[in-house]
Every structure is written in C-alpha cells, then in structure tokens.
Design an enzyme around this catalytic site. Structure first.
Site, mmCIF file in Angstrom:
data_model
loop_
_atom_site.group_PDB
_atom_site.id
_atom_site.type_symbol
_atom_site.label_atom_id
_atom_site.label_comp_id
_atom_site.label_asym_id
_atom_site.label_seq_id
_atom_site.Cartn_x
_atom_site.Cartn_y
_atom_site.Cartn_z
ATOM 1 N N SER A 83 15.971 3.216 -3.073
ATOM 2 C CA SER A 83 14.939 3.975 -3.768
ATOM 3 C C SER A 83 13.994 4.559 -2.726
ATOM 4 C CB SER A 83 14.170 3.074 -4.728
ATOM 5 O OG SER A 83 13.172 3.796 -5.409
ATOM 6 N N HIS A 104 11.488 12.257 -4.864
ATOM 7 C CA HIS A 104 11.867 10.893 -5.219
ATOM 8 C C HIS A 104 13.365 10.865 -5.452
ATOM 9 C CE1 HIS A 104 13.043 8.343 -8.754
ATOM 10 N NE2 HIS A 104 12.596 7.411 -7.939
ATOM 11 N N ARG A 111 21.457 3.121 -7.943
ATOM 12 C CA ARG A 111 21.450 1.673 -8.143
ATOM 13 C C ARG A 111 22.692 1.231 -8.913
ATOM 14 N NH1 ARG A 111 17.757 4.298 -11.203
ATOM 15 N NH2 ARG A 111 17.991 4.139 -13.457
ATOM 16 N N HIS A 169 17.883 22.503 -7.934
ATOM 17 C CA HIS A 169 18.739 22.347 -9.108
ATOM 18 C C HIS A 169 20.164 22.837 -8.845
ATOM 19 C CE1 HIS A 169 16.307 20.710 -12.397
ATOM 20 N NE2 HIS A 169 15.283 21.193 -11.705
ATOM 21 N N GLY A 184 10.326 -10.500 -9.806
ATOM 22 C CA GLY A 184 9.722 -11.155 -8.655
ATOM 23 C C GLY A 184 10.077 -10.493 -7.347
ATOM 24 N N GLY A 185 10.295 -9.183 -7.389
ATOM 25 C CA GLY A 185 10.570 -8.441 -6.161
ATOM 26 C C GLY A 185 9.349 -8.398 -5.257
ATOM 27 N N ARG A 186 9.522 -7.820 -4.100
ATOM 28 C CA ARG A 186 8.428 -7.749 -3.126
ATOM 29 C C ARG A 186 7.455 -6.653 -3.556
ATOM 30 N NH1 ARG A 186 7.812 -4.986 2.137
ATOM 31 N NH2 ARG A 186 6.470 -6.258 3.471
#
Length: 302
Positions: free
Chosen positions: A95, A109, A113, A148, A261-263
């Site tokens: 990401s 951006h 994933r 695009h 609980g990621g960083r």
C-alpha cells in the site's frame, strides 16, 4: 489452470513490487530516499514500511509491505463477509500514498492485496483486491486522461467490462458522502476478486501493481517544475484535509489495519505531513481553485 492459491508466489511478487516502486519514485524525485522500518506483529506476521520525507518532489510518501495472519478474522472483514467468521486468515499487500510538495503534482495512492481464510474441513476462501487513484489539486485534463488510459490498457486483456466496472467502483468507493464529492479523479478499485482461476486473478493484481508507475511517473515529470504561489500551497493543504477525512471515516484498509493490531505508524502513513481546515471556505467563482469542483464528479476519461 489451477485454482489452488500459491501464497509464496504472491508474497514474492509483493516484495519485488515494493522494491520496484520505491526505486522508480526515488529516481523521479532525484534527492529523496526511502528509509525502511521492519516491524513484527505480536499476533502473527509483520512487514516493512518505507517512508520518504523532504524530497525534492515528494514532501512525504510511504510504500508499505505487510503480511499478517491470525486465528480469527477482524470485524471489518466479517462484517463484509459474514461467512468468514471462525476462520483463520492471512493478509498480505503493498500500500502506498505519495504527497508531493508542488500543488501541481497530484497526490497518488495505490494498493494491491491478497486475503485467504481457512478452516479445517472446508475449502479455503481467497480473494485479491486493490487499485490506484489520483487526487489532483490543480487538475490537468491531459494528466487525468493519461492516468485512466493506463488503467484501461492494463484491464483490456482481462475483458472489455473490467475497466468500466472497476473504474465505477473506484468512483463510488473514494466518495466523501458528507461532502458530496469524490476524493479525486479516480482510477481503479476492485475487491473480492476470485471469480477467475487463481493464476488469472493473480495476473490481474500484478498488472494493477505494475501499472501504478506507468500512470504516475509521467505526471510527476510534466508537473514537478511548475512554479507555484503560497496561495496555491495553502489550497493544497486545505484539500489535503479531505484526504484525511476519507481515510479516517471510510477507508476499509485503515479500519482493517487498526482492528488487526497492525503497526499504527504504518497504517497512518497515508496521512499528509501537513493539512488544514477552514470553516465554510468556498473558492471564488472562476478561479483555478473553483475549477477543481468540475473534476470531483465522475466522468469518462478514456
């Protein structure tokens, strides 16, 4: 074609993609370098976060890889897919968000994933997701059309409906309901991709990941030396506030990262280093700032 997921092949591609994108952005910047933090997640997994600050083009940008796993899917995932409750999971991805110095270079951006959820005695449930989108402040039609066109070209081998469908999904997803405007000029967004055999889904995710630099680097090159005023800089900071609003209110990836609980530093890497809000501010009619409003409505760019 096999439909059995090859998790090691996906991870190898994502690690290579992070390297490729960082190298391309460093070359485009000419000065800035990405600094890496490797991190471990107590519940399982970890990642490597790379951040560039104070480059000649990039004020702040991050390109993150993460691979996390656990015995129970987080609420953000099971709300979307209730049949996954009670399954263990693995999630991996790259990401990135790039916030340039120059207001004439758009923010960009991208992410790609892969998720897999497993339970003893049942077939694994897996899917790919991702996309890329562009957020200009002083938009140029040539740049939006190029962005695009790259998206449409990479989708073409996978079917003629892929680009229109995922382009619309992007317009719908990156939409601030409370502002009644899109976050930018869109691009591609897809999720839950598993309707094709694994190899074909994986190939599409690779095409999206590799397409990001094809879309963004020519825009950087065209706009990075455009002179700008303090007024334009302040407008950029004002519009960055919309970026913050979307990421904290709507973004599923942010919610997933926090709930698993990621960083925290890596999850919130998408935030701009500076942003501002101004009460009930409206651009004067006919100004370059007002022109942006015409771009925050979905349109056909290709």
């Amino acid at each position: 074609m096999s439909t059995q997921p090859d998790i090691s092949a996906v991870k190898a591609f994502l690690l290579q993609l992070q390297d490729t994108i960082c190298a391309g952005l460093e070359q485009a910047d000419g000065v800035g370098q990405f600094e890496e933090d490797s991190w471990d997640r107590a519940e399982g997994g970890g990642g490597r976060s790379r951040v560039m600050r104070n480059g000649s083009v990039i004020e702040q940008g991050g390109v993150n890889f993460s691979h996390v796993y656990g015995t129970e899917m987080p609420a953000s995932a099971t709300a979307h897919r209730p049949e996954l409750a009670g399954r263990s999971f693995e999630a991996m991805g790259v990401s990135l968000v790039i916030h340039p110095n120059n207001p004439h270079v758009p923010t960009s951006h991208a992410n790609v994933r892969f998720f897999i959820a497993e339970k003893e005695g049942a077939d694994p449930v897996w899917w790919f997701g991702g996309g890329f989108d562009l957020t200009p402040f002083y938009p140029v039609e040539e740049d939006c059309e190029h962005w695009h066109q790259v998206a449409a070209d990479l989708c073409a081998p996978f079917g003629e409906q892929v680009y229109p469908e995922y382009k619309k999904w992007c317009d719908d997803y990156f939409y601030l309901k409370h502002r009644d405007e899109t976050r930018g000029v869109g691009g591609l967004f897809f999720d839950d991709l598993n309707q094709w055999p694994f190899e074909q889904c994986f190939a599409f995710m690779q095409a999206v990941g590799n397409g990001y630099l094809d879309g963004y680097l020519p825009i950087i090159e065209r706009r990075k030396d455009t002179p700008y005023t303090e007024q334009e800089r302040q407008f950029q900071l004002y519009r960055r506030g919309r970026y913050v609003e979307f990421n904290l209110v709507y973004d599923r990836g942010t919610l997933f990262g926090l709930q698993t609980g990621g960083r925290t530093e890596s999850i919130l890497m998408s935030m701009p280093p500076l942003a501002r809000w101004e009460y009930d501010w409206q651009p004067a009619a006919g100004t370059p700032e007002a022109k942006l409003n015409d771009f925050l409505v979905p349109r056909n760019w290709v």
